[in-house]
Design an enzyme around this catalytic site. Structure first.
Site, PDB file in Angstrom:
ATOM      1  N   ALA A 131       0.804  -1.219   0.000  1.00 29.09           N
ATOM      2  CA  ALA A 131       0.000   0.000   0.000  1.00 29.09           C
ATOM      3  C   ALA A 131       0.841   1.274   0.000  1.00 29.09           C
ATOM      4  CB  ALA A 131      -0.941   0.000   1.191  1.00 29.09           C
ATOM      5  N   THR A 132       2.064   1.209   0.517  1.00 28.01           N
ATOM      6  CA  THR A 132       2.909   2.409   0.467  1.00 28.01           C
ATOM      7  C   THR A 132       3.134   2.783  -0.992  1.00 28.01           C
ATOM      8  OG1 THR A 132       3.958   1.791   2.538  1.00 28.01           O
ATOM      9  CG2 THR A 132       5.136   3.386   1.168  1.00 28.01           C
ATOM     10  N   ASN A 186      -5.573   3.439  10.903  1.00 31.11           N
ATOM     11  CA  ASN A 186      -4.774   2.303  11.390  1.00 31.11           C
ATOM     12  C   ASN A 186      -4.492   2.380  12.887  1.00 31.11           C
ATOM     13  OD1 ASN A 186      -3.272   4.478   9.962  1.00 31.11           O
ATOM     14  ND2 ASN A 186      -1.544   3.589  11.054  1.00 31.11           N
ATOM     15  N   GLN A 230      -6.860  -0.829   5.911  1.00 32.12           N
ATOM     16  CA  GLN A 230      -7.375  -1.379   7.168  1.00 32.12           C
ATOM     17  C   GLN A 230      -8.839  -1.792   7.045  1.00 32.12           C
ATOM     18  OE1 GLN A 230      -5.560  -2.054   9.832  1.00 32.12           O
ATOM     19  NE2 GLN A 230      -3.674  -0.969   9.342  1.00 32.12           N
ATOM     20  N   ALA A 247      -2.101  -6.930   0.938  1.00 31.22           N
ATOM     21  CA  ALA A 247      -2.520  -8.288   1.310  1.00 31.22           C
ATOM     22  C   ALA A 247      -2.293  -8.585   2.788  1.00 31.22           C
ATOM     23  CB  ALA A 247      -1.770  -9.306   0.457  1.00 31.22           C
ATOM     24  N   CYS A 292       4.278   1.277  11.653  1.00 28.28           N
ATOM     25  CA  CYS A 292       5.019   1.665  10.447  1.00 28.28           C
ATOM     26  C   CYS A 292       6.071   2.726  10.748  1.00 28.28           C
ATOM     27  CB  CYS A 292       4.071   2.192   9.390  1.00 28.28           C
ATOM     28  SG  CYS A 292       2.884   0.949   8.903  1.00 28.28           S
ATOM     29  N   THR A 327       8.286  -7.626 -12.970  1.00 30.05           N
ATOM     30  CA  THR A 327       7.762  -8.997 -12.945  1.00 30.05           C
ATOM     31  C   THR A 327       6.829  -9.172 -11.744  1.00 30.05           C
ATOM     32  OG1 THR A 327       9.749  -9.791 -14.017  1.00 30.05           O
ATOM     33  CG2 THR A 327       8.463 -11.428 -12.803  1.00 30.05           C
TER      34      THR A 327
HETATM   35  N1  PLP Z   1      -1.741   2.583   4.879  1.00 28.33           N
HETATM   36  C1  PLP Z   1      -2.210   2.174   6.050  1.00 28.33           C
HETATM   37  C2  PLP Z   1      -3.470   2.757   6.598  1.00 28.33           C
HETATM   38  C3  PLP Z   1      -1.512   1.199   6.787  1.00 28.33           C
HETATM   39  O1  PLP Z   1      -1.981   0.805   7.972  1.00 28.33           O
HETATM   40  C4  PLP Z   1      -0.305   0.688   6.250  1.00 28.33           C
HETATM   41  C5  PLP Z   1       0.502  -0.282   7.015  1.00 28.33           C
HETATM   42  O2  PLP Z   1       0.694  -0.175   8.193  1.00 28.33           O
HETATM   43  C6  PLP Z   1       0.123   1.139   5.002  1.00 28.33           C
HETATM   44  C7  PLP Z   1      -0.617   2.094   4.343  1.00 28.33           C
HETATM   45  C8  PLP Z   1       1.377   0.616   4.373  1.00 28.33           C
HETATM   46  O3  PLP Z   1       1.100  -0.622   3.764  1.00 28.33           O
HETATM   47  P1  PLP Z   1       2.278  -1.560   3.239  1.00 28.33           P
HETATM   48  O4  PLP Z   1       2.868  -2.186   4.448  1.00 28.33           O
HETATM   49  O5  PLP Z   1       1.590  -2.563   2.349  1.00 28.33           O
HETATM   50  O6  PLP Z   1       3.221  -0.716   2.467  1.00 28.33           O
END
Ligand code: PLP
Length: 414
Positions: free
Chosen positions: A86-87, A171, A199, A220, A346, A260
């Site tokens: 997600a980042t 989160n 989330q 995931a 994070c 890939t």
């Molecule tokens: N966005 C939210 C709301 C999250 O809670 C997180 C992970 O803690 C992320 C983004 C980042 O996701 P990823 O670990 O897949 O990069």
């Protein structure tokens, strides 16, 4: 005592340590692991190899997963772009739209972005980066309950607004934003709506058409899938969202994200979404029940506690509480056989008050004594009872040593 006669607060009834940090990540579901295994062994092909069986098998797995993920959010498979998490999805959505606007005939429209102060760092830091490149950004405050004010959002749009990015579920506090209303305001103004729905995915229902979402970041590992595998939903029609790629290469994922594909991860992500789609209604009720059980026991047995964020608009498995006059870090040390978090994992290397809790109006003391409980699929009632007992015990012992608690008690007894 439980129905089988065991003392639920004793370690014998539960297996230690107990994982209660399901907002940081979730354990892999065995059904997900099973779906991944062939692609880590015999079915090792590259999904972009179109000339032989190995490639076809990998491609078929990717397309099945694309459909499974799309089905969970009411999208079509072609609108799912795979990423590393997600980042990356947040970066691709925000920078991708900003750059696409800059390159388009509409560039005079401007590049104004609206977001909220309680977003994840993946969105906030990307916004900061875009601000440094000349994009005006509005950071909406939140109310005491953690929700944005829709009138403030309506007042923040300008002629130059191109994008609104508001997370579906927070989160740290689990607070759910009013997505349908936000989507309506954006659509009425022809402004794109992106959401980091990491989330919320698989925990509450999320329909991209009902909510007028144009882009959605997914990952995931927050729904019992593997780490390092995410996706960005990008609306294909009405409107067709244009994003500039951030990673250039072989033109994979319709040119939006080269590289890939992580076939085992994607197969697992798909399976995780399939399971969530089937089990979400029942699982949400069960998690909310466990969460309320924990909350009720802590409220009944401890004084000077605060719950952060709306209890009504909240993820079922989230509880975020401050135990005043106790240091959150010391409490976590005292709870050494229970995995919880004092903020967002994070950026847990930074010891500073949570920007989310500060935005809810908490002072440094209340922020410092906050604990996030994240309850997930594999937690049991016996575990919740054990954790409640441990928290009550640990808070009690720390308060016995706390001059601040003694002073506060004397003041209230006067
Ligand atoms: N966005 C939210 C709301 C999250 O809670 C997180 C992970 O803690 C992320 C983004 C980042 O996701 P990823 O670990 O897949 O990069």
């Amino acid at each position: 005592m439980s129905s089988n006669g065991q003392d639920q607060a004793s370690p014998a009834a539960v297996k230690l340590p107990i994982y209660l940090d399901n907002h940081a990540t979730t354990p892999l579901d065995p059904r997900v692991l099973e779906a991944m295994l062939p692609y880590l062994s015999t079915k090792f092909g590259n999904a972009a190899s179109h000339s032989h069986q190995f490639g076809w098998e990998a491609e078929a797995a990717v397309e099945t997963a694309r459909q499974q993920i799309a089905s969970l959010i009411g999208a079509s498979a072609k609108e799912i772009v795979f990423t590393s998490g997600a980042t990356e999805s947040d970066n691709l959505a925000l920078k991708g739209v900003a750059e696409a606007y800059q390159n388009s005939k509409n560039k005079d429209k401007g590049g104004h972005i609206i977001t909220a102060v309680t977003e994840h760092r993946a969105v906030l830091d990307t916004c900061k980066h875009l601000q440094n490149r000349g994009h005006p950004v509005t950071y909406l405050p939140v109310r005491l309950d953690g929700l944005i004010d829709l009138d403030e959002l309506a007042g923040a749009f300008t002629e130059k607004t191109i994008l609104v990015s508001i997370m579906a579920a927070n989160n740290e506090t689990g607070v759910l934003q009013p997505m349908e209303e936000i989507g309506r305001l954006c659509r009425e103004r022809g402004v794109l709506f992106h959401s980091d729905a990491v989330q919320a995915l698989g925990k509450v229902s999320l329909d991209v058409n009902k909510l007028n979402l144009d882009m959605v970041s997914l990952t995931a590992h927050k729904l019992h899938g593997p780490k390092g595998c995410g996706a960005l939903y990008v609306r294909a029609d009405a409107p067709r969202v244009q994003i500039a790629p951030m990673i250039h290469g072989g033109g994979h994922e319709r040119g939006m994200r080269s590289g890939t594909l992580n076939v085992p991860g994607i197969a697992g992500f798909g399976k995780a979404c399939e399971v969530a789609l089937q089990e979400m209604p029942e699982e949400s009720c069960r998690l909310a029940g466990l969460r309320n059980r924990l909350r009720d026991r802590l409220l009944a047995e401890l004084d000077d506690v605060l719950i952060h964020g709306s209890m009504e608009q909240r993820l079922p498995g989230n509880l975020n509480m401050s135990f005043l006059h106790v240091e959150g870090e010391a409490l976590m040390t005292g709870l050494k056989d229970v995995a919880v978090s004092s903020g967002s994992a994070c950026h847990s290397d930074k010891v500073e008050p949570s920007h989310v809790l500060k935005a809810l109006g908490l002072d440094d003391d209340a922020c410092g004594s906050a604990i996030r409980f994240g309850i997930g699929r594999f937690n049991t009632e016996a575990e919740i009872d054990y954790v409640a007992g441990r928290v009550v015990e640990a808070v009690g012992s720390l308060r016995d040593l706390s001059p601040a608690y003694e002073i506060a008690k004397k003041a209230t007894n006067k």
